[in-house]
Design an enzyme around this catalytic site. Structure first.
Site, PDB file in Angstrom:
ATOM      1  N   VAL A  68      83.242  31.949  56.086  1.00 61.41           N
ATOM      2  CA  VAL A  68      82.899  30.587  56.482  1.00 61.41           C
ATOM      3  C   VAL A  68      82.966  30.655  57.959  1.00 61.41           C
ATOM      4  O   VAL A  68      82.425  29.496  58.611  1.00 61.41           O
ATOM      5  CB  VAL A  68      83.786  29.530  55.667  1.00 61.41           C
ATOM      6  CG1 VAL A  68      83.567  29.699  54.435  1.00 61.41           C
ATOM      7  CG2 VAL A  68      85.226  29.764  56.217  1.00 61.41           C
ATOM      8  N   LYS A  69      83.387  31.430  58.785  1.00 62.28           N
ATOM      9  CA  LYS A  69      83.614  31.459  60.157  1.00 62.28           C
ATOM     10  C   LYS A  69      82.167  31.942  60.822  1.00 62.28           C
ATOM     11  O   LYS A  69      81.349  32.044  60.346  1.00 62.28           O
ATOM     12  CB  LYS A  69      84.801  32.470  60.824  1.00 62.28           C
ATOM     13  CG  LYS A  69      86.096  32.075  60.120  1.00 62.28           C
ATOM     14  CD  LYS A  69      86.579  30.566  60.364  1.00 62.28           C
ATOM     15  CE  LYS A  69      87.882  30.236  60.171  1.00 62.28           C
ATOM     16  NZ  LYS A  69      88.628  30.719  59.135  1.00 62.28           N
ATOM     17  N   HIS A  70      82.491  32.068  62.120  1.00 60.71           N
ATOM     18  CA  HIS A  70      81.102  32.081  63.007  1.00 60.71           C
ATOM     19  C   HIS A  70      80.478  33.492  62.646  1.00 60.71           C
ATOM     20  O   HIS A  70      79.108  33.653  62.569  1.00 60.71           O
ATOM     21  CB  HIS A  70      81.442  32.024  64.387  1.00 60.71           C
ATOM     22  CG  HIS A  70      81.768  30.547  64.686  1.00 60.71           C
ATOM     23  ND1 HIS A  70      83.115  30.232  64.788  1.00 60.71           N
ATOM     24  CD2 HIS A  70      81.132  29.603  65.245  1.00 60.71           C
ATOM     25  CE1 HIS A  70      82.991  28.836  64.872  1.00 60.71           C
ATOM     26  NE2 HIS A  70      81.728  28.574  65.264  1.00 60.71           N
ATOM     27  N   HIS A 116      86.358  35.607  58.554  1.00 59.75           N
ATOM     28  CA  HIS A 116      86.183  35.197  57.111  1.00 59.75           C
ATOM     29  C   HIS A 116      84.776  34.614  56.812  1.00 59.75           C
ATOM     30  O   HIS A 116      84.130  34.136  58.045  1.00 59.75           O
ATOM     31  CB  HIS A 116      87.317  34.067  56.614  1.00 59.75           C
ATOM     32  CG  HIS A 116      87.197  33.549  55.269  1.00 59.75           C
ATOM     33  ND1 HIS A 116      86.271  32.598  54.899  1.00 59.75           N
ATOM     34  CD2 HIS A 116      88.046  33.947  54.486  1.00 59.75           C
ATOM     35  CE1 HIS A 116      86.335  32.310  53.584  1.00 59.75           C
ATOM     36  NE2 HIS A 116      87.496  33.163  53.103  1.00 59.75           N
TER      37      HIS A 116
END
Length: 377
Positions: A182-184, A180
Protein backbone atom coordinates in the site's frame (compact mmCIF):
# COMPACT_ATOMS: atom_id res chain seq x y z
CA UNK A 1 -21.98 -8.16 -4.70
CA UNK A 2 -20.59 -4.60 -4.53
CA UNK A 3 -16.90 -4.33 -5.45
CA UNK A 4 -14.95 -2.72 -2.65
CA UNK A 5 -12.70 0.21 -3.51
CA UNK A 6 -9.73 -0.38 -1.17
CA UNK A 7 -8.02 2.43 0.73
CA UNK A 8 -4.73 1.43 -0.93
CA UNK A 9 -3.23 -1.18 -3.22
CA UNK A 10 -0.13 -1.87 -5.31
CA UNK A 11 0.22 -0.99 -8.99
CA UNK A 12 2.10 -3.78 -10.81
CA UNK A 13 2.62 -3.93 -14.58
CA UNK A 14 4.42 -6.13 -17.10
CA UNK A 15 7.70 -4.24 -16.63
CA UNK A 16 7.66 -5.18 -12.95
CA UNK A 17 6.91 -8.81 -13.73
CA UNK A 18 9.67 -8.90 -16.35
CA UNK A 19 12.22 -7.45 -13.88
CA UNK A 20 11.38 -10.11 -11.31
CA UNK A 21 11.49 -12.89 -13.92
CA UNK A 22 14.93 -11.77 -15.10
CA UNK A 23 16.24 -11.95 -11.55
CA UNK A 24 14.72 -15.40 -11.06
CA UNK A 25 16.76 -16.52 -14.08
CA UNK A 26 19.97 -14.96 -12.74
CA UNK A 27 22.69 -16.39 -10.50
CA UNK A 28 21.59 -14.49 -7.40
CA UNK A 29 18.22 -14.60 -5.68
CA UNK A 30 19.56 -12.90 -2.53
CA UNK A 31 22.71 -11.01 -1.37
CA UNK A 32 23.34 -10.25 -5.05
CA UNK A 33 23.80 -7.18 -7.23
CA UNK A 34 20.17 -6.02 -7.29
CA UNK A 35 20.32 -5.24 -3.56
CA UNK A 36 23.14 -2.73 -3.92
CA UNK A 37 21.53 -1.24 -7.02
CA UNK A 38 18.25 -0.68 -5.21
CA UNK A 39 20.00 0.78 -2.17
CA UNK A 40 21.93 3.24 -4.33
CA UNK A 41 18.83 4.22 -6.30
CA UNK A 42 16.69 4.98 -3.25
CA UNK A 43 19.51 6.79 -1.44
CA UNK A 44 20.18 8.85 -4.56
CA UNK A 45 16.48 9.74 -4.82
CA UNK A 46 16.72 11.03 -1.25
CA UNK A 47 19.96 12.96 -1.76
CA UNK A 48 22.10 10.91 0.64
CA UNK A 49 25.01 8.53 0.17
CA UNK A 50 23.90 5.41 2.04
CA UNK A 51 20.96 3.04 1.74
CA UNK A 52 20.55 -0.23 3.63
CA UNK A 53 17.76 -2.52 2.42
CA UNK A 54 15.98 -4.71 4.97
CA UNK A 55 13.03 -7.07 5.10
CA UNK A 56 10.36 -4.57 6.26
CA UNK A 57 9.77 -1.07 7.54
CA UNK A 58 9.63 -2.54 11.04
CA UNK A 59 13.04 -4.15 10.54
CA UNK A 60 14.31 -0.76 9.38
CA UNK A 61 13.10 0.89 12.58
CA UNK A 62 14.62 -1.87 14.72
CA UNK A 63 17.94 -1.59 12.89
CA UNK A 64 17.96 2.18 13.37
CA UNK A 65 17.52 1.82 17.12
CA UNK A 66 20.32 -0.76 17.24
CA UNK A 67 22.63 1.48 15.20
CA UNK A 68 22.09 4.28 17.74
CA UNK A 69 22.92 1.91 20.60
CA UNK A 70 19.51 2.26 22.28
CA UNK A 71 19.28 -0.07 25.27
CA UNK A 72 17.84 -0.52 28.78
CA UNK A 73 17.43 2.76 30.61
CA UNK A 74 17.27 4.81 27.42
CA UNK A 75 14.20 6.79 26.40
CA UNK A 76 13.13 7.57 22.85
CA UNK A 77 10.37 10.10 22.17
CA UNK A 78 7.73 8.94 19.67
CA UNK A 79 4.31 10.16 18.52
CA UNK A 80 1.11 8.28 19.43
CA UNK A 81 -0.46 8.78 15.99
CA UNK A 82 1.38 6.05 14.12
CA UNK A 83 1.54 2.31 13.59
CA UNK A 84 2.73 0.44 16.67
CA UNK A 85 6.08 -0.46 15.08
CA UNK A 86 7.35 3.10 15.59
CA UNK A 87 7.25 2.57 19.34
CA UNK A 88 7.80 -1.20 19.35
CA UNK A 89 11.27 -0.81 17.86
CA UNK A 90 12.39 0.95 21.05
CA UNK A 91 11.08 -1.92 23.16
CA UNK A 92 12.93 -4.44 20.97
CA UNK A 93 16.16 -2.84 22.19
CA UNK A 94 15.11 -2.73 25.83
CA UNK A 95 14.50 1.02 25.76
CA UNK A 96 11.39 2.96 26.75
CA UNK A 97 9.21 4.80 24.23
CA UNK A 98 7.93 8.10 25.58
CA UNK A 99 4.84 9.49 23.87
CA UNK A 100 4.67 13.17 22.94
CA UNK A 101 1.44 14.62 21.58
CA UNK A 102 0.78 15.83 18.05
CA UNK A 103 -0.18 19.10 16.41
CA UNK A 104 -4.00 19.38 16.31
CA UNK A 105 -4.14 20.52 12.67
CA UNK A 106 -1.65 18.16 11.00
CA UNK A 107 -1.44 15.29 13.56
CA UNK A 108 2.37 15.48 13.20
CA UNK A 109 4.65 15.24 16.21
CA UNK A 110 4.69 18.58 18.06
CA UNK A 111 8.23 19.95 18.61
CA UNK A 112 7.02 21.76 21.74
CA UNK A 113 5.63 18.52 23.17
CA UNK A 114 8.89 16.75 22.34
CA UNK A 115 10.82 19.31 24.34
CA UNK A 116 8.40 18.93 27.24
CA UNK A 117 9.02 15.15 27.36
CA UNK A 118 12.82 15.26 27.37
CA UNK A 119 14.57 13.85 30.45
CA UNK A 120 18.21 13.03 31.25
CA UNK A 121 17.52 9.54 29.85
CA UNK A 122 16.31 10.74 26.44
CA UNK A 123 18.59 9.54 23.64
CA UNK A 124 16.61 10.03 20.44
CA UNK A 125 13.41 11.23 18.77
CA UNK A 126 11.48 9.30 16.11
CA UNK A 127 9.16 11.61 14.17
CA UNK A 128 6.59 10.25 11.72
CA UNK A 129 5.71 11.99 8.46
CA UNK A 130 2.09 11.04 9.04
CA UNK A 131 0.01 10.39 5.90
CA UNK A 132 2.94 11.60 3.75
CA UNK A 133 3.27 15.19 5.03
CA UNK A 134 6.75 16.06 6.35
CA UNK A 135 7.05 17.10 9.96
CA UNK A 136 8.41 20.49 11.01
CA UNK A 137 11.95 19.20 10.58
CA UNK A 138 13.62 22.55 11.20
CA UNK A 139 12.01 22.83 14.62
CA UNK A 140 12.67 19.17 15.46
CA UNK A 141 16.32 19.52 14.44
CA UNK A 142 16.65 22.57 16.68
CA UNK A 143 15.19 20.68 19.67
CA UNK A 144 17.41 17.65 19.02
CA UNK A 145 20.48 19.87 18.66
CA UNK A 146 19.85 21.71 21.93
CA UNK A 147 19.65 18.43 23.83
CA UNK A 148 22.18 16.32 21.93
CA UNK A 149 19.58 13.84 20.64
CA UNK A 150 19.62 11.63 17.58
CA UNK A 151 16.82 12.36 15.12
CA UNK A 152 15.16 9.52 13.20
CA UNK A 153 12.50 10.00 10.54
CA UNK A 154 9.83 7.36 10.14
CA UNK A 155 9.26 8.18 6.49
CA UNK A 156 7.23 5.05 5.73
CA UNK A 157 4.40 7.28 4.49
CA UNK A 158 6.56 9.87 2.78
CA UNK A 159 8.81 8.61 -0.02
CA UNK A 160 8.85 11.49 -2.50
CA UNK A 161 7.75 14.17 -0.04
CA UNK A 162 9.78 17.35 0.45
CA UNK A 163 10.34 19.91 3.21
CA UNK A 164 11.22 23.36 1.80
CA UNK A 165 12.75 21.76 -1.27
CA UNK A 166 14.69 19.06 0.56
CA UNK A 167 13.59 15.44 0.10
CA UNK A 168 12.44 13.26 2.95
CA UNK A 169 15.43 11.02 3.51
CA UNK A 170 17.85 13.93 3.89
CA UNK A 171 16.23 15.66 6.90
CA UNK A 172 17.17 13.40 9.83
CA UNK A 173 20.17 11.35 10.96
CA UNK A 174 18.43 8.27 9.58
CA UNK A 175 15.19 7.87 7.65
CA UNK A 176 13.28 4.60 7.34
CA UNK A 177 10.98 3.61 4.50
CA UNK A 178 8.50 0.80 3.94
CA UNK A 179 7.82 -0.94 0.63
CA UNK A 180 4.62 -2.70 1.69
CA UNK A 181 2.10 -2.96 -1.17
CA UNK A 182 0.00 0.00 0.00
CA UNK A 183 3.04 2.30 0.13
CA UNK A 184 4.44 4.40 -2.72
CA UNK A 185 6.49 1.59 -4.23
CA UNK A 186 6.14 -2.12 -3.49
CA UNK A 187 8.59 -4.95 -3.00
CA UNK A 188 6.00 -7.24 -1.39
CA UNK A 189 7.44 -6.74 2.06
CA UNK A 190 10.56 -4.66 2.47
CA UNK A 191 12.12 -1.54 3.88
CA UNK A 192 15.21 0.63 3.84
CA UNK A 193 17.21 2.99 6.02
CA UNK A 194 18.88 5.92 4.27
CA UNK A 195 21.54 8.09 5.89
CA UNK A 196 24.50 10.33 5.13
CA UNK A 197 26.51 8.64 7.90
CA UNK A 198 28.73 5.81 6.62
CA UNK A 199 29.47 4.54 10.14
CA UNK A 200 25.76 4.16 10.89
CA UNK A 201 25.27 2.39 7.56
CA UNK A 202 28.02 -0.10 8.41
CA UNK A 203 26.32 -0.92 11.72
CA UNK A 204 22.99 -1.35 9.95
CA UNK A 205 24.45 -3.75 7.38
CA UNK A 206 26.06 -5.94 10.03
CA UNK A 207 22.87 -5.99 12.10
CA UNK A 208 20.69 -7.11 9.16
CA UNK A 209 23.03 -10.05 8.52
CA UNK A 210 23.13 -11.85 11.90
CA UNK A 211 25.81 -9.47 13.22
CA UNK A 212 28.28 -10.93 10.71
CA UNK A 213 30.80 -8.68 8.98
CA UNK A 214 30.57 -10.25 5.50
CA UNK A 215 27.93 -11.91 3.35
CA UNK A 216 28.13 -14.88 0.95
CA UNK A 217 28.70 -12.73 -2.13
CA UNK A 218 31.54 -10.69 -0.61
CA UNK A 219 33.25 -13.86 0.65
CA UNK A 220 32.93 -15.45 -2.77
CA UNK A 221 34.42 -12.37 -4.42
CA UNK A 222 37.41 -12.39 -2.06
CA UNK A 223 37.92 -16.16 -2.32
CA UNK A 224 37.58 -16.59 1.45
CA UNK A 225 35.35 -18.77 3.58
CA UNK A 226 36.02 -16.85 6.79
CA UNK A 227 33.39 -14.74 8.53
CA UNK A 228 33.04 -13.29 12.03
CA UNK A 229 29.96 -12.58 14.10
CA UNK A 230 30.80 -9.41 16.03
CA UNK A 231 27.42 -8.67 17.59
CA UNK A 232 23.94 -10.14 17.96
CA UNK A 233 22.05 -9.38 14.78
CA UNK A 234 19.07 -10.66 12.82
CA UNK A 235 18.31 -12.00 9.38
CA UNK A 236 16.70 -8.84 8.08
CA UNK A 237 17.98 -9.15 4.49
CA UNK A 238 15.94 -8.16 1.45
CA UNK A 239 16.19 -10.48 -1.57
CA UNK A 240 17.36 -9.64 -5.09
CA UNK A 241 13.91 -10.70 -6.28
CA UNK A 242 12.30 -7.99 -4.17
CA UNK A 243 14.95 -5.41 -5.03
CA UNK A 244 14.42 -6.05 -8.75
CA UNK A 245 10.75 -5.26 -8.24
CA UNK A 246 11.69 -2.22 -6.16
CA UNK A 247 13.98 -0.86 -8.90
CA UNK A 248 11.24 -1.24 -11.48
CA UNK A 249 8.71 0.42 -9.19
CA UNK A 250 11.08 3.27 -8.30
CA UNK A 251 11.23 4.29 -11.96
CA UNK A 252 7.45 4.84 -11.78
CA UNK A 253 7.53 6.81 -8.52
CA UNK A 254 7.12 10.26 -10.16
CA UNK A 255 4.00 9.09 -11.98
CA UNK A 256 2.65 7.39 -8.86
CA UNK A 257 3.15 10.59 -6.85
CA UNK A 258 1.51 12.78 -9.46
CA UNK A 259 -1.57 10.55 -9.56
CA UNK A 260 -1.80 10.52 -5.77
CA UNK A 261 -1.58 14.31 -5.69
CA UNK A 262 -4.17 14.65 -8.46
CA UNK A 263 -6.62 12.50 -6.49
CA UNK A 264 -5.93 14.60 -3.39
CA UNK A 265 -6.68 17.79 -5.35
CA UNK A 266 -9.97 16.28 -6.49
CA UNK A 267 -10.87 15.41 -2.90
CA UNK A 268 -9.82 18.88 -1.69
CA UNK A 269 -12.15 20.59 -4.15
CA UNK A 270 -15.07 18.27 -3.40
CA UNK A 271 -14.86 18.60 0.38
CA UNK A 272 -14.23 22.36 0.58
CA UNK A 273 -16.87 23.98 2.78
CA UNK A 274 -18.47 20.68 3.85
CA UNK A 275 -18.59 18.70 7.07
CA UNK A 276 -15.71 16.55 5.74
CA UNK A 277 -12.50 18.27 6.87
CA UNK A 278 -9.10 17.27 5.46
CA UNK A 279 -6.02 17.68 7.63
CA UNK A 280 -4.06 20.92 7.33
CA UNK A 281 -1.12 21.16 4.92
CA UNK A 282 1.33 23.92 5.89
CA UNK A 283 3.17 25.81 3.17
CA UNK A 284 6.65 24.79 2.11
CA UNK A 285 5.96 21.06 2.35
CA UNK A 286 5.30 18.78 -0.61
CA UNK A 287 2.89 16.03 0.43
CA UNK A 288 3.40 12.43 -0.77
CA UNK A 289 -0.20 11.37 0.03
CA UNK A 290 0.24 7.84 1.25
CA UNK A 291 -3.06 8.54 3.01
CA UNK A 292 -5.82 11.09 2.56
CA UNK A 293 -7.15 11.63 6.09
CA UNK A 294 -10.29 13.59 6.93
CA UNK A 295 -12.23 14.39 10.06
CA UNK A 296 -15.91 13.54 9.93
CA UNK A 297 -18.82 13.80 12.36
CA UNK A 298 -20.15 10.54 13.82
CA UNK A 299 -17.07 8.70 12.55
CA UNK A 300 -18.24 5.26 13.69
CA UNK A 301 -21.53 5.54 11.81
CA UNK A 302 -19.85 7.01 8.72
CA UNK A 303 -17.25 4.21 8.70
CA UNK A 304 -19.89 1.50 8.92
CA UNK A 305 -22.06 3.10 6.26
CA UNK A 306 -19.18 3.48 3.80
CA UNK A 307 -17.88 -0.04 4.34
CA UNK A 308 -21.38 -1.39 3.71
CA UNK A 309 -21.40 0.55 0.43
CA UNK A 310 -18.10 -0.96 -0.72
CA UNK A 311 -15.90 2.04 0.12
CA UNK A 312 -12.80 0.63 1.83
CA UNK A 313 -12.19 3.42 4.29
CA UNK A 314 -9.87 2.80 7.22
CA UNK A 315 -8.71 4.49 10.43
CA UNK A 316 -5.06 5.44 10.91
CA UNK A 317 -4.47 5.03 13.81
CA UNK A 318 -5.55 3.91 17.23
CA UNK A 319 -3.06 5.93 19.32
CA UNK A 320 -0.29 3.53 20.28
CA UNK A 321 -0.41 4.34 23.99
CA UNK A 322 -4.03 3.12 24.10
CA UNK A 323 -3.21 -0.42 22.98
CA UNK A 324 -3.60 -3.03 25.76
CA UNK A 325 0.07 -4.04 25.63
CA UNK A 326 1.24 -0.49 26.29
CA UNK A 327 -1.32 0.08 29.03
CA UNK A 328 -0.19 -3.07 30.81
CA UNK A 329 3.53 -2.76 30.11
CA UNK A 330 4.10 1.00 30.47
CA UNK A 331 1.01 2.13 32.37
CA UNK A 332 -0.14 4.44 29.60
CA UNK A 333 -3.76 5.32 28.98
CA UNK A 334 -6.32 8.02 28.18
CA UNK A 335 -5.25 11.56 28.97
CA UNK A 336 -1.57 11.07 28.11
CA UNK A 337 -1.89 12.58 24.60
CA UNK A 338 -5.26 14.36 24.50
CA UNK A 339 -4.86 15.88 21.04
CA UNK A 340 -4.18 12.51 19.41
CA UNK A 341 -6.96 10.88 21.43
CA UNK A 342 -9.53 13.48 20.33
CA UNK A 343 -8.44 13.21 16.70
CA UNK A 344 -8.75 9.44 16.78
CA UNK A 345 -12.49 9.78 17.42
CA UNK A 346 -12.96 11.72 14.15
CA UNK A 347 -10.40 10.59 11.56
CA UNK A 348 -11.04 8.48 8.50
CA UNK A 349 -8.64 7.46 5.69
CA UNK A 350 -10.23 7.54 2.24
CA UNK A 351 -9.24 5.38 -0.75
CA UNK A 352 -6.18 6.72 -2.56
CA UNK A 353 -3.83 4.75 -4.84
CA UNK A 354 -2.31 5.35 -8.28
CA UNK A 355 -4.59 2.91 -10.10
CA UNK A 356 -7.74 4.57 -8.77
CA UNK A 357 -9.96 5.83 -11.59
CA UNK A 358 -11.76 9.16 -11.83
CA UNK A 359 -15.05 7.26 -11.66
CA UNK A 360 -13.97 5.58 -8.42
CA UNK A 361 -12.99 8.98 -7.01
CA UNK A 362 -16.43 10.32 -7.84
CA UNK A 363 -18.06 7.30 -6.19
CA UNK A 364 -16.02 7.80 -3.01
CA UNK A 365 -16.79 11.52 -2.88
CA UNK A 366 -20.54 11.05 -3.28
CA UNK A 367 -20.63 8.29 -0.68
CA UNK A 368 -18.52 10.19 1.86
CA UNK A 369 -20.54 13.39 1.55
CA UNK A 370 -23.78 11.46 1.81
CA UNK A 371 -22.66 9.48 4.85
CA UNK A 372 -21.31 12.61 6.59
CA UNK A 373 -24.70 14.26 6.12
CA UNK A 374 -26.51 11.22 7.43
CA UNK A 375 -27.93 10.11 4.08
CA UNK A 376 -28.34 6.41 3.33
CA UNK A 377 -25.67 4.98 1.01
Amino acid sequence: MTRTIPYGRQSIDEDDIRAVAETLRSDYLTTGPRVAEFEAAVAGRCGVAQGVAVSSGTAALHAAMHALGIGPGDEVIVPPMTFAATANCVLYQGGTPVFADVDPDTLLLSPAEVERRITPRTRAVIAVDYAGLPCDWDALRAVAGRHGLALVADGCHALGAEHHGRPVGSLADMTVFSFHPVKHIATGEGGMIVTADAALADRLRIFRNHGITTDHRSREASGSWRYEMVELGYNYRLTDIQCALGLSQLAKLPAFLERRRAIARTYDAAFAGTAVRPLARPGGRLHAYHLYVVRVPRRGEVFASLRAAGIGVNVHYIPVHLHPYYRERLGTGPGLCPVAEAAYEEILSLPLFPGMTDAECATVIAAVLGAAQGEPT
